[in-house]
Design an enzyme around this catalytic site. Sequence first.
Site: not given
Length: 365
Positions: A103, A173, A197
Amino acid sequence: MSERIVNFSAGPAAIPEAVLLEAQKDLFNYKGSGLSIMEMSHRSKAYDAVHQAAISNLTQLLNIPDNYSVLFLQGGASHQFAMLPMNLIQNNESVDMIHTGSWTKKAIGELKKGYNYQIVASNEDENHLKLPDLDNVQFNENTAYTFMCSNNTIFGTQFKTFPSHAKSPLVVDMSSEILSRELNINDFGVIFAGAQKNIGPSGVTVVIIRNDLLERSPESIPVYFNYQNHAKANSLYNTPPTFGIYMASLVFQYLLDHGGLAAQEKRNNDKAERLYGAIDSSDLFYCPVPENDRSPMNVVFRHKDHNEAIEADFIAVAKAAGFDGLKGHRSVGGLRASTYNAQTIENIERFSQFISAYKPATVSA
Ligand SMILES: *Cc1c(COP(=O)(O)O)cnc(C)c1O
């Protein structure tokens, strides 16, 4: 199949069953309005109440101070990798990056398109399985922000604490862990997360941003990419993802009704202890992440000899027993059980027992 399965998918992921049933009840005719929430104008009174409830429930859950704005955007967490530098960097300032996997690599990829950045910590040498120690990192002056990913969904790592000596606002994040634990929002400049998520369906991106940072957004960037524009319009500049925000508001309410984040954090730690315990005491499997760096949200494990046939057999036998979504990310292989908020302690206990009892069909000599 008439029964629901235990869904260990990394995302889109499990949603509390009570929330799904409530949404089902209201899907056809929302609270006697004669319409589904999906069919309603985003300027209607009924939708406005949902929108405000989502913001106020999230504010209450995370104890978000007045000097922050809550935004509901689209484009996923991936879109934020581009939006952050466009909005926050002024006068060629650099960005301090903490690189811990795929990520942050994607976030770096966006910075490579003409921005200055420095990687101040990385665990690439450890294959991203052990987190870098942030206490002794040298952060740089004149940076617009310091970027990190708090929970790595693919490698199963999680930072338990955040650096307090960064030289610029922390931008984090939190896609695969937001609302999993209590936070002090004042420690952060921006927190962002795709909803799919730990919040609800895909399609909503939650951004929590300190208001002074909104002043940085240049007018030259496209309107939809401008944080200040979304903040001024209360995330109603254009049509927001109304159904996703509705679902998120139900999940936020559900968490508030079940003791808020302190209680959820306890349940998550309890789940992690049971599941990692079963893996650690297994003769067949191990967890490649050192104990202090393990994520309570994404539990990554492997067969001790990385025997892929046994891992595939485990996935198949687990599926027949009602446990699904256990394949590791396509970039790393192995096994992964995502144990987000909606995963119950009872299901984790059953799965832990399943791991302990599992015997491979084909035992390699
Ligand atoms: C899933 C994930 C992303 C990507 O999210 P999209 O909403 O698909 O863009 C980014 N960061 C983390 C930590 C993730 O888990």
